[in-house]
Design an enzyme around this catalytic site. Structure first.
Site, PDB file in Angstrom:
ATOM      1  N   ARG A 115      48.666  54.304  39.199  1.00  0.00           N
ATOM      2  CA  ARG A 115      50.213  53.606  39.349  1.00  0.00           C
ATOM      3  C   ARG A 115      51.170  54.371  38.775  1.00  0.00           C
ATOM      4  NH1 ARG A 115      47.283  52.245  42.266  1.00  0.00           N
ATOM      5  NH2 ARG A 115      45.830  50.281  42.544  1.00  0.00           N
ATOM      6  N   CYS A 117      51.077  42.139  41.731  1.00  0.00           N
ATOM      7  CA  CYS A 117      50.210  42.041  40.369  1.00  0.00           C
ATOM      8  C   CYS A 117      51.374  42.585  39.270  1.00  0.00           C
ATOM      9  CB  CYS A 117      49.195  43.294  40.401  1.00  0.00           C
ATOM     10  SG  CYS A 117      47.592  42.727  41.448  1.00  0.00           S
ATOM     11  N   GLU A 121      52.400  46.547  35.464  1.00  0.00           N
ATOM     12  CA  GLU A 121      52.547  47.359  36.592  1.00  0.00           C
ATOM     13  C   GLU A 121      53.895  47.093  37.323  1.00  0.00           C
ATOM     14  OE1 GLU A 121      51.760  47.152  40.979  1.00  0.00           O
ATOM     15  OE2 GLU A 121      49.750  47.107  40.261  1.00  0.00           O
TER      16      GLU A 121
HETATM   17  N1  EPU Z   1      39.328  38.184  39.513  1.00  0.00           N
HETATM   18  C1  EPU Z   1      39.031  37.262  38.604  1.00  0.00           C
HETATM   19  N2  EPU Z   1      39.921  36.276  38.310  1.00  0.00           N
HETATM   20  C2  EPU Z   1      41.315  36.511  38.855  1.00  0.00           C
HETATM   21  C3  EPU Z   1      41.417  37.584  39.853  1.00  0.00           C
HETATM   22  C4  EPU Z   1      40.605  38.537  39.930  1.00  0.00           C
HETATM   23  O1  EPU Z   1      37.929  37.181  37.950  1.00  0.00           O
HETATM   24  O2  EPU Z   1      42.092  35.620  38.839  1.00  0.00           O
HETATM   25  C5  EPU Z   1      38.120  39.391  39.696  1.00  0.00           C
HETATM   26  C6  EPU Z   1      37.954  39.281  40.797  1.00  0.00           C
HETATM   27  O3  EPU Z   1      36.968  38.261  41.144  1.00  0.00           O
HETATM   28  C7  EPU Z   1      37.359  40.762  41.318  1.00  0.00           C
HETATM   29  C8  EPU Z   1      38.344  41.409  40.485  1.00  0.00           C
HETATM   30  O4  EPU Z   1      38.758  40.719  39.596  1.00  0.00           O
HETATM   31  O5  EPU Z   1      35.953  40.882  40.720  1.00  0.00           O
HETATM   32  C9  EPU Z   1      39.344  42.265  41.115  1.00  0.00           C
HETATM   33  O6  EPU Z   1      40.496  41.120  41.983  1.00  0.00           O
HETATM   34  P1  EPU Z   1      40.945  41.966  43.225  1.00  0.00           P
HETATM   35  O7  EPU Z   1      39.910  42.315  44.254  1.00  0.00           O
HETATM   36  O8  EPU Z   1      41.748  40.787  43.696  1.00  0.00           O
HETATM   37  O9  EPU Z   1      41.573  42.941  42.892  1.00  0.00           O
HETATM   38  P2  EPU Z   1      42.622  43.465  42.047  1.00  0.00           P
HETATM   39  O10 EPU Z   1      42.370  44.743  41.028  1.00  0.00           O
HETATM   40  O11 EPU Z   1      43.229  42.091  40.960  1.00  0.00           O
HETATM   41  C10 EPU Z   1      44.023  45.030  43.248  1.00  0.00           C
HETATM   42  C11 EPU Z   1      45.402  45.542  43.279  1.00  0.00           C
HETATM   43  C12 EPU Z   1      46.353  44.808  44.173  1.00  0.00           C
HETATM   44  C13 EPU Z   1      45.517  44.816  45.563  1.00  0.00           C
HETATM   45  C14 EPU Z   1      44.167  44.062  45.528  1.00  0.00           C
HETATM   46  C15 EPU Z   1      43.299  44.301  46.963  1.00  0.00           C
HETATM   47  C16 EPU Z   1      46.090  46.443  41.073  1.00  0.00           C
HETATM   48  C17 EPU Z   1      46.716  46.210  39.931  1.00  0.00           C
HETATM   49  N3  EPU Z   1      45.918  45.345  41.906  1.00  0.00           N
HETATM   50  O12 EPU Z   1      44.059  43.816  42.568  1.00  0.00           O
HETATM   51  O13 EPU Z   1      47.703  45.214  44.313  1.00  0.00           O
HETATM   52  O14 EPU Z   1      46.228  43.772  46.528  1.00  0.00           O
HETATM   53  O15 EPU Z   1      43.404  45.391  44.408  1.00  0.00           O
HETATM   54  O16 EPU Z   1      42.341  43.923  46.611  1.00  0.00           O
HETATM   55  O17 EPU Z   1      45.509  47.525  41.389  1.00  0.00           O
HETATM   56  C18 EPU Z   1      49.804  45.071  43.708  1.00  0.00           C
HETATM   57  O18 EPU Z   1      49.846  46.171  43.441  1.00  0.00           O
HETATM   58  O19 EPU Z   1      50.987  44.358  43.418  1.00  0.00           O
HETATM   59  C19 EPU Z   1      48.490  44.328  43.973  1.00  0.00           C
HETATM   60  C20 EPU Z   1      48.424  42.942  44.138  1.00  0.00           C
END
Ligand code: EPU
Length: 306
Positions: free
Chosen positions: A177, A226, A296
């Site tokens: 990022r 995010c 971010e």
């Molecule tokens: N999780 C929780 N609680 C929550 C949210 C997530 O326990 O409230 C857990 C989920 O169960 C999962 C893990 O955290 O095991 C990851 O969650 P998720 O798959 O939603 O992915 P993320 O890492 O939170 C990333 C990107 C997002 C992108 C998604 C696509 C970053 C910081 N975020 O989110 O990007 O849409 O993957 O899967 O890398 C953005 O850049 O604005 C953004 C939203």
């Protein structure tokens, strides 16, 4: 204000693009939060952009570059100086062989749609990322399945002197990022090299990822995506959830009930409401897990480290 009117008058006749005074930034950010820009200019072309950057540099006028406004929190008292809004400039996009060359103002969704139409795979992991290609490259936007810089060949930037330069992917210094572009560099153009696949395969992957995103993220409410970077080996959303903060409301803003790494603008949120929730999440997560969450999103004019 008088000064800014004269700035507007100076650009009038020199700049072909639109010039707005005291333009509410809330109208140009996904959050729908933020006070006025003294002067906002939509450059019509590269010539306009170079002239704006050079004038601002010569006259020490502060400049904020705005792409799609999808990853940005703007203060309630607005932004002094010049806001250069690139969302209507550099909109050309073309595919040839395994390459897609596109302007920085092209929407990410359009880039993905063209890659699918031309049977070029590689960018699907970026499904659902809002905003413009330029903004996405600047912060090396991505998901756990890949970041935008992974598929870049080169970008073209303009610096504060109005000089153009081509920067190869290796020289971009892309990491998680972030990129290491010198401050003041504005991305105007990018070229991606992709691999062949069938349009049906690519569209299938994009649909699957969109369904997942709709299930796990608050996509129908205003937000800036995010808020925090994922810390090494963990997920910011999980940590905020573990700290018991999902659903916490302050003023018109709320930590999403659906995903802990989103803050949503439920009802007339201010930047102060959002910042309060950001600080609360950082403090509680630090106290309960010892992890320091990093931002971010770009918080304009804030001393909080990004
Ligand atoms: N999780 C929780 N609680 C929550 C949210 C997530 O326990 O409230 C857990 C989920 O169960 C999962 C893990 O955290 O095991 C990851 O969650 P998720 O798959 O939603 O992915 P993320 O890492 O939170 C990333 C990107 C997002 C992108 C998604 C696509 C970053 C910081 N975020 O989110 O990007 O849409 O993957 O899967 O890398 C953005 O850049 O604005 C953004 C939203």
């Amino acid at each position: 204000m008088l000064e800014m009117l004269s700035l507007q008058e100076r650009f009038h006749g020199l700049i072909r693009g639109q010039i707005l005074v005291e333009e509410p930034l809330a109208l140009h950010t996904y959050f729908h939060v933020g006070g006025p820009a003294d002067v906002m200019v939509f450059p019509a072309d590269l010539g306009d952009l170079k002239l704006l950057l050079k004038t601002a540099r010569d006259e020490a006028i502060p400049v904020l570059i705005l792409g799609g406004g999808s990853n940005m929190l703007v203060p309630d008292d607005g932004v002094r100086g010049l806001v250069i809004n690139l969302s209507r400039t550099f909109l050309d996009i073309e595919a040839a062989d395994k390459r897609i060359r596109c302007g920085a103002g092209v929407r990410m969704s359009r880039l993905l749609a063209l890659s699918a139409m031309r049977g070029l795979t590689g960018l699907e992991g970026l499904t659902g990322i809002p905003g413009t290609v330029g903004g996405a490259i600047k912060g090396n936007a991505g998901t756990p399945t890949g970041a935008i810089a992974d598929h870049l060949d080169w970008i073209r930037v303009v610096n504060g002197l109005g000089e153009e330069r081509v920067v190869s992917r290796d020289a971009l210094g892309a990491g998680y990022r972030r990129t290491a572009l010198p401050s003041g560099s504005v991305i105007v153009d990018a070229c991606f090299t992709l691999a062949p696949a069938t349009a049906a395969e690519i569209r299938g992957t994009i649909s699957r990822l969109l369904v997942r995103r709709n299930l796990t993220q608050p996509v129908t409410v205003r937000s800036a995506g995010c808020i925090f970077k994922n810390p090494p080996g963990d997920f910011a959303g999980r940590l905020v959830e573990r700290a018991g903060l999902k659903g916490l409301r302050h003023g018109g803003a709320q930590i999403s009930e659906k995903h802990g790494n989103f803050i949503v603008n439920l009802d007339g949120a201010t930047a102060a409401d959002v910042l309060w929730l950001i600080e609360r999440a950082r403090t509680e997560v630090m106290m309960k897990t010892g992890v320091a969450l990093e931002l971010e999103i770009q918080v304009v004019g804030s001393p909080i480290a990004g």
